[in-house]
Design a protein around this motif. Structure first.
Motif, PDB file in Angstrom:
ATOM      1  N   ARG A  96       0.836  -1.212   0.000  1.00 34.23           N
ATOM      2  CA  ARG A  96       0.000   0.000   0.000  1.00 34.23           C
ATOM      3  C   ARG A  96       0.868   1.259   0.000  1.00 34.23           C
ATOM      4  NH1 ARG A  96      -3.304  -3.146   3.998  1.00 34.23           N
ATOM      5  NH2 ARG A  96      -5.258  -3.724   2.948  1.00 34.23           N
ATOM      6  N   PHE A  97       1.962   1.209   0.764  1.00 29.97           N
ATOM      7  CA  PHE A  97       2.861   2.366   0.828  1.00 29.97           C
ATOM      8  C   PHE A  97       3.407   2.705  -0.557  1.00 29.97           C
ATOM      9  CE2 PHE A  97       7.219   3.904   0.818  1.00 29.97           C
ATOM     10  CZ  PHE A  97       7.112   5.062   1.568  1.00 29.97           C
ATOM     11  N   TRP A  98       3.934   1.696  -1.270  1.00 32.12           N
ATOM     12  CA  TRP A  98       4.547   1.966  -2.567  1.00 32.12           C
ATOM     13  C   TRP A  98       3.522   2.359  -3.622  1.00 32.12           C
ATOM     14  CZ3 TRP A  98       9.176   3.456  -2.707  1.00 32.12           C
ATOM     15  CH2 TRP A  98      10.134   2.939  -1.836  1.00 32.12           C
ATOM     16  N   ALA A  99       2.326   1.788  -3.555  1.00 37.61           N
ATOM     17  CA  ALA A  99       1.272   2.184  -4.489  1.00 37.61           C
ATOM     18  C   ALA A  99       0.883   3.647  -4.255  1.00 37.61           C
ATOM     19  CB  ALA A  99       0.057   1.281  -4.334  1.00 37.61           C
ATOM     20  N   LYS A 100       0.807   4.029  -2.988  1.00 34.22           N
ATOM     21  CA  LYS A 100       0.486   5.422  -2.656  1.00 34.22           C
ATOM     22  C   LYS A 100       1.620   6.349  -3.089  1.00 34.22           C
ATOM     23  CE  LYS A 100      -1.274   8.246   1.165  1.00 34.22           C
ATOM     24  NZ  LYS A 100      -1.602   8.284   2.612  1.00 34.22           N
ATOM     25  N   GLU A 127      12.946  16.153 -10.491  1.00 30.13           N
ATOM     26  CA  GLU A 127      12.192  15.644  -9.344  1.00 30.13           C
ATOM     27  C   GLU A 127      11.546  14.299  -9.670  1.00 30.13           C
ATOM     28  OE1 GLU A 127       8.380  16.934  -6.562  1.00 30.13           O
ATOM     29  OE2 GLU A 127       9.488  18.472  -7.664  1.00 30.13           O
ATOM     30  N   ALA A 128      11.024  14.171 -10.881  1.00 29.33           N
ATOM     31  CA  ALA A 128      10.419  12.909 -11.299  1.00 29.33           C
ATOM     32  C   ALA A 128      11.458  11.791 -11.297  1.00 29.33           C
ATOM     33  CB  ALA A 128       9.792  13.055 -12.686  1.00 29.33           C
ATOM     34  N   ARG A 129      12.653  12.073 -11.790  1.00 30.01           N
ATOM     35  CA  ARG A 129      13.724  11.068 -11.803  1.00 30.01           C
ATOM     36  C   ARG A 129      14.092  10.641 -10.387  1.00 30.01           C
ATOM     37  NH1 ARG A 129      15.702  14.524 -15.938  1.00 30.01           N
ATOM     38  NH2 ARG A 129      17.202  15.488 -14.510  1.00 30.01           N
ATOM     39  N   GLU A 130      14.165  11.595  -9.494  1.00 32.88           N
ATOM     40  CA  GLU A 130      14.502  11.286  -8.095  1.00 32.88           C
ATOM     41  C   GLU A 130      13.463  10.344  -7.483  1.00 32.88           C
ATOM     42  OE1 GLU A 130      14.785  15.158  -6.414  1.00 32.88           O
ATOM     43  OE2 GLU A 130      16.833  15.531  -7.150  1.00 32.88           O
ATOM     44  N   ASN A 131      12.201  10.602  -7.770  1.00 30.86           N
ATOM     45  CA  ASN A 131      11.139   9.751  -7.225  1.00 30.86           C
ATOM     46  C   ASN A 131      11.137   8.364  -7.866  1.00 30.86           C
ATOM     47  OD1 ASN A 131      10.013  11.512  -5.276  1.00 30.86           O
ATOM     48  ND2 ASN A 131       8.931  12.636  -6.878  1.00 30.86           N
ATOM     49  N   LEU A 132      11.436   8.308  -9.151  1.00 30.40           N
ATOM     50  CA  LEU A 132      11.530   7.008  -9.809  1.00 30.40           C
ATOM     51  C   LEU A 132      12.696   6.199  -9.256  1.00 30.40           C
ATOM     52  CD1 LEU A 132      10.723   8.022 -13.499  1.00 30.40           C
ATOM     53  CD2 LEU A 132       9.315   6.598 -12.009  1.00 30.40           C
ATOM     54  N   LYS A 133      13.773   6.889  -8.909  1.00 29.08           N
ATOM     55  CA  LYS A 133      14.921   6.208  -8.306  1.00 29.08           C
ATOM     56  C   LYS A 133      14.546   5.645  -6.938  1.00 29.08           C
ATOM     57  CE  LYS A 133      19.185   4.872  -8.503  1.00 29.08           C
ATOM     58  NZ  LYS A 133      19.603   3.880  -9.502  1.00 29.08           N
ATOM     59  N   ILE A 134      13.746   6.388  -6.183  1.00 34.71           N
ATOM     60  CA  ILE A 134      13.262   5.890  -4.892  1.00 34.71           C
ATOM     61  C   ILE A 134      12.375   4.667  -5.091  1.00 34.71           C
ATOM     62  CG2 ILE A 134      11.800   6.435  -2.898  1.00 34.71           C
ATOM     63  CD1 ILE A 134      12.767   9.361  -3.184  1.00 34.71           C
ATOM     64  N   LEU A 135      11.512   4.730  -6.110  1.00 38.85           N
ATOM     65  CA  LEU A 135      10.667   3.576  -6.423  1.00 38.85           C
ATOM     66  C   LEU A 135      11.527   2.358  -6.748  1.00 38.85           C
ATOM     67  CD1 LEU A 135       7.778   2.464  -7.000  1.00 38.85           C
ATOM     68  CD2 LEU A 135       8.103   3.188  -9.370  1.00 38.85           C
ATOM     69  N   SER A 137      14.394   1.660  -5.566  1.00 36.09           N
ATOM     70  CA  SER A 137      14.967   1.135  -4.316  1.00 36.09           C
ATOM     71  C   SER A 137      13.992   0.202  -3.599  1.00 36.09           C
ATOM     72  CB  SER A 137      15.363   2.284  -3.388  1.00 36.09           C
ATOM     73  OG  SER A 137      14.223   2.914  -2.818  1.00 36.09           O
ATOM     74  N   GLY A 138      12.686   0.431  -3.778  1.00 33.85           N
ATOM     75  CA  GLY A 138      11.679  -0.426  -3.156  1.00 33.85           C
ATOM     76  C   GLY A 138      11.590  -1.794  -3.801  1.00 33.85           C
ATOM     77  N   LEU A 139      12.024  -1.884  -5.059  1.00 29.83           N
ATOM     78  CA  LEU A 139      11.998  -3.166  -5.767  1.00 29.83           C
ATOM     79  C   LEU A 139      13.113  -4.089  -5.291  1.00 29.83           C
ATOM     80  CD1 LEU A 139      10.824  -4.948  -8.043  1.00 29.83           C
ATOM     81  CD2 LEU A 139      12.355  -3.751  -9.630  1.00 29.83           C
ATOM     82  N   GLY A 140      14.277  -3.498  -5.039  1.00 27.05           N
ATOM     83  CA  GLY A 140      15.404  -4.298  -4.590  1.00 27.05           C
ATOM     84  C   GLY A 140      15.833  -5.301  -5.642  1.00 27.05           C
ATOM     85  N   GLU A 141      16.028  -6.550  -5.235  1.00 28.85           N
ATOM     86  CA  GLU A 141      16.480  -7.600  -6.160  1.00 28.85           C
ATOM     87  C   GLU A 141      15.352  -8.529  -6.580  1.00 28.85           C
ATOM     88  OE1 GLU A 141      19.753  -9.584  -4.333  1.00 28.85           O
ATOM     89  OE2 GLU A 141      21.036  -7.797  -4.324  1.00 28.85           O
ATOM     90  N   LYS A 142      14.113  -8.164  -6.268  1.00 29.75           N
ATOM     91  CA  LYS A 142      12.966  -9.016  -6.604  1.00 29.75           C
ATOM     92  C   LYS A 142      12.633  -8.927  -8.097  1.00 29.75           C
ATOM     93  CE  LYS A 142      10.007  -7.181  -3.674  1.00 29.75           C
ATOM     94  NZ  LYS A 142      10.758  -6.118  -3.001  1.00 29.75           N
ATOM     95  N   GLN A 143      12.025  -9.971  -8.624  1.00 30.79           N
ATOM     96  CA  GLN A 143      11.553  -9.969 -10.000  1.00 30.79           C
ATOM     97  C   GLN A 143      10.402  -8.985 -10.172  1.00 30.79           C
ATOM     98  OE1 GLN A 143      12.547 -12.133 -12.909  1.00 30.79           O
ATOM     99  NE2 GLN A 143      14.317 -11.887 -11.568  1.00 30.79           N
ATOM    100  N   PHE A 144       9.490  -9.003  -9.202  1.00 32.87           N
ATOM    101  CA  PHE A 144       8.349  -8.094  -9.161  1.00 32.87           C
ATOM    102  C   PHE A 144       8.231  -7.539  -7.745  1.00 32.87           C
ATOM    103  CE2 PHE A 144       7.270 -11.278 -12.397  1.00 32.87           C
ATOM    104  CZ  PHE A 144       6.948 -10.471 -13.485  1.00 32.87           C
ATOM    105  N   THR A 186      21.703   6.156 -13.442  1.00 36.40           N
ATOM    106  CA  THR A 186      20.811   5.425 -14.326  1.00 36.40           C
ATOM    107  C   THR A 186      19.925   4.497 -13.500  1.00 36.40           C
ATOM    108  OG1 THR A 186      22.474   3.704 -14.623  1.00 36.40           O
ATOM    109  CG2 THR A 186      22.450   5.493 -16.239  1.00 36.40           C
ATOM    110  N   MET A 187      18.853   3.983 -14.133  1.00 36.33           N
ATOM    111  CA  MET A 187      17.900   3.130 -13.423  1.00 36.33           C
ATOM    112  C   MET A 187      17.704   1.813 -14.171  1.00 36.33           C
ATOM    113  SD  MET A 187      15.085   5.950 -12.193  1.00 36.33           S
ATOM    114  CE  MET A 187      15.482   7.340 -13.231  1.00 36.33           C
ATOM    115  N   PRO A 188      18.755   1.010 -14.298  1.00 38.24           N
ATOM    116  CA  PRO A 188      18.636  -0.239 -15.060  1.00 38.24           C
ATOM    117  C   PRO A 188      17.674  -1.237 -14.435  1.00 38.24           C
ATOM    118  CG  PRO A 188      20.712  -0.186 -13.864  1.00 38.24           C
ATOM    119  CD  PRO A 188      20.108   1.183 -13.741  1.00 38.24           C
ATOM    120  N   VAL A 189      17.630  -1.277 -13.101  1.00 38.24           N
ATOM    121  CA  VAL A 189      16.744  -2.223 -12.417  1.00 38.24           C
ATOM    122  C   VAL A 189      15.283  -1.873 -12.689  1.00 38.24           C
ATOM    123  CG1 VAL A 189      15.994  -3.116 -10.171  1.00 38.24           C
ATOM    124  CG2 VAL A 189      18.423  -2.759 -10.617  1.00 38.24           C
TER     125      VAL A 189
END
Length: 232
Positions: A96-100, A127-135, A137-144, A186-189
């Protein structure tokens, strides 16, 4: 209750409506789709969402539910098959946190980069890039975000993989493709994750035609910026 008739009021070019379509398909729920002409909102839409007068609206057994993330949770609670939210309470809270975060930080930033000009556009893109980079970080090493299979956050955020690319092309900004930028990693992940989500067969089959979506958003951009593309 889950056996009652389901109707979705949406628009073909809406990421929010696309989220609901994805969930309905993933959970194998039969539904009737009603396409809304947003400049000329139907009496049905005004009846079922008199507060915000926006799509998507899910109507189940004659009862309307508005707001896409609310609809996603409602679908998951009502139809137990193919769950999209984790069973673990902590993991559910994280989802819920990440969706919000997507709705409150990522989406407005991308939209701002799409609608601004000149220095304001570049500031919004940063600012958009910074937020996408934070997103990312929430994915980590998971596939999804959902782990080994697609889940709530993947559905909530997957649209960015299409719309961010459209914004990059139409508004001439860098959002995900940041290789030539000095101030941003860059945001390869994240990029790989977008591609992975959008290649899931059920997700892919619901995507709107890309050429049609591009032309639609070019017109939308021209209307919002008052004319020419690019900076001024």
């Amino acid at each position: 209750m889950s056996g009652e008739r389901v109707k979705l009021l949406g628009n073909w070019a809406s990421p929010s409506a696309l989220r609901v379509k994805w969930t309905l398909k993933l959970k194998e729920i039969e539904y009737e789709y009603v396409e809304e002409d947003l400049p000329n909102k139907s009496p049905l839409l005004l009846k079922y969402n008199p507060v915000h007068k926006k799509i998507p609206v899910l109507v189940h057994g004659g009862k309307p539910i508005a707001e896409s993330l609310v609809i996603l949770e409602y679908l998951d609670e009502t139809w137990k098959q193919n769950p999209i939210l984790p069973e673990d309470p902590y993991e559910r809270a994280q989802a819920r946190f990440w969706a919000k975060f997507v709705d409150e930080k990522c989406a407005p930033g991308i939209m701002s980069a799409f609608t601004k000009k000149g220095e304001e556009k570049e500031k919004a893109a940063k600012e958009a890039r910074e937020n996408l980079k934070i997103l990312e970080s929430g994915l980590g090493e998971k596939q999804f975000f959902g782990g080994e299979s697609i889940g709530f956050v993947d559905i909530a955020a997957g649209w960015i993989g299409i719309w961010a690319r459209l914004v990059e092309e139409i508004a001439e900004v860098n959002l995900i493709d940041t290789v030539n930028l000095i101030d941003t990693e860059t945001m390869p992940v994240l990029d790989t994750w977008f591609k992975r989500v959008l290649e899931v067969p059920i997700i892919k089959e619901c995507l709107p035609p890309q050429d049609k979506l591009l032309e639609h958003n070019k017109g939308f951009h021209k209307m919002l910026t008052g004319g020419s593309r690019g900076s001024s």
